[in-house]
Structures are given as C-alpha cells and as structure tokens.
Write an enzyme that holds these catalytic residues in place. Structure first.
Site, PDB file in Angstrom:
ATOM      1  N   ASP A  31      50.671  42.697  42.865  1.00  0.00           N
ATOM      2  CA  ASP A  31      50.368  41.319  43.239  1.00  0.00           C
ATOM      3  C   ASP A  31      49.661  41.332  44.586  1.00  0.00           C
ATOM      4  O   ASP A  31      50.060  42.062  45.493  1.00  0.00           O
ATOM      5  CB  ASP A  31      51.663  40.502  43.308  1.00  0.00           C
ATOM      6  CG  ASP A  31      51.397  39.015  43.374  1.00  0.00           C
ATOM      7  OD1 ASP A  31      50.797  38.555  44.378  1.00  0.00           O
ATOM      8  OD2 ASP A  31      51.791  38.304  42.445  1.00  0.00           O
ATOM      9  N   ASN A  86      56.477  32.390  35.202  1.00  0.00           N
ATOM     10  CA  ASN A  86      56.251  30.982  35.520  1.00  0.00           C
ATOM     11  C   ASN A  86      55.486  30.368  34.353  1.00  0.00           C
ATOM     12  O   ASN A  86      54.447  30.893  33.946  1.00  0.00           O
ATOM     13  CB  ASN A  86      55.444  30.845  36.813  1.00  0.00           C
ATOM     14  CG  ASN A  86      56.176  31.446  38.000  1.00  0.00           C
ATOM     15  OD1 ASN A  86      57.380  31.305  38.118  1.00  0.00           O
ATOM     16  ND2 ASN A  86      55.450  32.134  38.864  1.00  0.00           N
ATOM     17  N   GLN A  93      53.181  28.316  38.177  1.00  0.00           N
ATOM     18  CA  GLN A  93      52.116  29.154  37.618  1.00  0.00           C
ATOM     19  C   GLN A  93      50.797  28.768  38.269  1.00  0.00           C
ATOM     20  O   GLN A  93      50.425  27.593  38.302  1.00  0.00           O
ATOM     21  CB  GLN A  93      52.034  28.989  36.099  1.00  0.00           C
ATOM     22  CG  GLN A  93      51.050  29.933  35.445  1.00  0.00           C
ATOM     23  CD  GLN A  93      51.045  29.831  33.920  1.00  0.00           C
ATOM     24  OE1 GLN A  93      51.733  29.002  33.336  1.00  0.00           O
ATOM     25  NE2 GLN A  93      50.267  30.682  33.285  1.00  0.00           N
ATOM     26  N   VAL A  95      47.910  31.237  37.971  1.00  0.00           N
ATOM     27  CA  VAL A  95      46.889  31.871  37.131  1.00  0.00           C
ATOM     28  C   VAL A  95      47.300  31.605  35.688  1.00  0.00           C
ATOM     29  O   VAL A  95      48.388  31.998  35.267  1.00  0.00           O
ATOM     30  CB  VAL A  95      46.771  33.384  37.402  1.00  0.00           C
ATOM     31  CG1 VAL A  95      45.756  34.015  36.459  1.00  0.00           C
ATOM     32  CG2 VAL A  95      46.396  33.638  38.862  1.00  0.00           C
ATOM     33  N   HIS A  99      51.712  36.207  32.451  1.00  0.00           N
ATOM     34  CA  HIS A  99      52.006  37.451  33.153  1.00  0.00           C
ATOM     35  C   HIS A  99      53.464  37.445  33.579  1.00  0.00           C
ATOM     36  O   HIS A  99      54.063  36.387  33.757  1.00  0.00           O
ATOM     37  CB  HIS A  99      51.081  37.670  34.354  1.00  0.00           C
ATOM     38  CG  HIS A  99      51.064  36.546  35.339  1.00  0.00           C
ATOM     39  ND1 HIS A  99      50.460  35.329  35.081  1.00  0.00           N
ATOM     40  CD2 HIS A  99      51.581  36.443  36.584  1.00  0.00           C
ATOM     41  CE1 HIS A  99      50.601  34.536  36.138  1.00  0.00           C
ATOM     42  NE2 HIS A  99      51.293  35.186  37.066  1.00  0.00           N
ATOM     43  N   HIS A 101      56.112  38.829  36.419  1.00  0.00           N
ATOM     44  CA  HIS A 101      56.275  39.387  37.761  1.00  0.00           C
ATOM     45  C   HIS A 101      57.470  40.339  37.741  1.00  0.00           C
ATOM     46  O   HIS A 101      58.549  39.961  37.286  1.00  0.00           O
ATOM     47  CB  HIS A 101      56.582  38.281  38.785  1.00  0.00           C
ATOM     48  CG  HIS A 101      55.490  37.288  38.970  1.00  0.00           C
ATOM     49  ND1 HIS A 101      54.622  37.329  40.026  1.00  0.00           N
ATOM     50  CD2 HIS A 101      55.132  36.213  38.222  1.00  0.00           C
ATOM     51  CE1 HIS A 101      53.776  36.319  39.936  1.00  0.00           C
ATOM     52  NE2 HIS A 101      54.065  35.626  38.849  1.00  0.00           N
TER      53      HIS A 101
END
Length: 115
Positions: A31, A86, A93, A95, A99, A101
């Site tokens: 990240d 998210n 969220q 993006v 995905h 994390h």
C-alpha cells in the site's frame, strides 16, 4: 464502466509497481499509504468494483484471495495479521476495484471495531 482503476493499470503494466506476489488470479503490492508496518493489497485480476459485485461464479476467486493472504502470512512468518475489505465509499473504499488489505506488525485491538 468508466476509466480503468489504478489497480487495473498496475495489473496491465501501464503503471509500474513492485509486485510482492502474483499468479494468474491476483497480484499483491504494498500500500502506498500504509496503516501498519506491513500493509499489502491483494488485488484480483478480474476487475470487480467491490465485494458486493461478486457473483456466484466468483466464489473460487474470493477463496483464492484468502488463500493468498494465508500464504503471504506463512512466507513472511507473520505471527498474526488482519484482513480488511472496504465495500463502498461509505465504508472507506477509495479505489473501486475489489482488494483485500493485509495489515501486520501493529497492535490492532478488536475493541471498538464493532461500534
């Protein structure tokens, strides 16, 4: 669908990024704004906007993302880690490409998370 997400551009190679792990279903990068000493993003190659967009045929992919998280935990010899997804702007969220994390090496108490 609008413009390709930054993650789609990383997957396609249009934006360079060091990949910590990759296979035919996903890529893993660090990240760029880490919230823990280890903060990785597990990104499916399939451009799902968020978890709510996953269909029945995506069950294998979703399971694979969890397996990749576990494999990274083993490879990095992590004592523990937290996974976060998210789902939507109101959940944080930013993006809009699904995905996961993976956060580790930071004390993350459970207390207060469910409030």
């Amino acid at each position: 669908m609008g413009e390709p997400s930054v993650f789609s551009q990383i997957i396609s190679g249009d934006i360079p990024a060091e990949k910590i792990y990759e296979d035919d279903l996903c890529v893993v990068i660090e990240d760029r704004a880490p919230q823990a000493p280890i903060h990785l993003l597990i990104i499916p190659r399939k451009p799902l906007v968020n978890l709510s967009d996953a269909k029945s045929e995506d069950k294998g992919l979703l399971g694979h993302l969890m397996w990749v998280a576990a494999e990274l935990g083993r490879r990095l010899r992590l004592e523990g880690f937290r996974l976060v997804v998210n789902n939507g702007r109101s959940a944080g969220q930013t993006v809009f490409h699904l995905h996961v994390h993976l956060l580790a090496q930071k004390k993350m108490p459970e207390q207060g998370l469910a409030q």
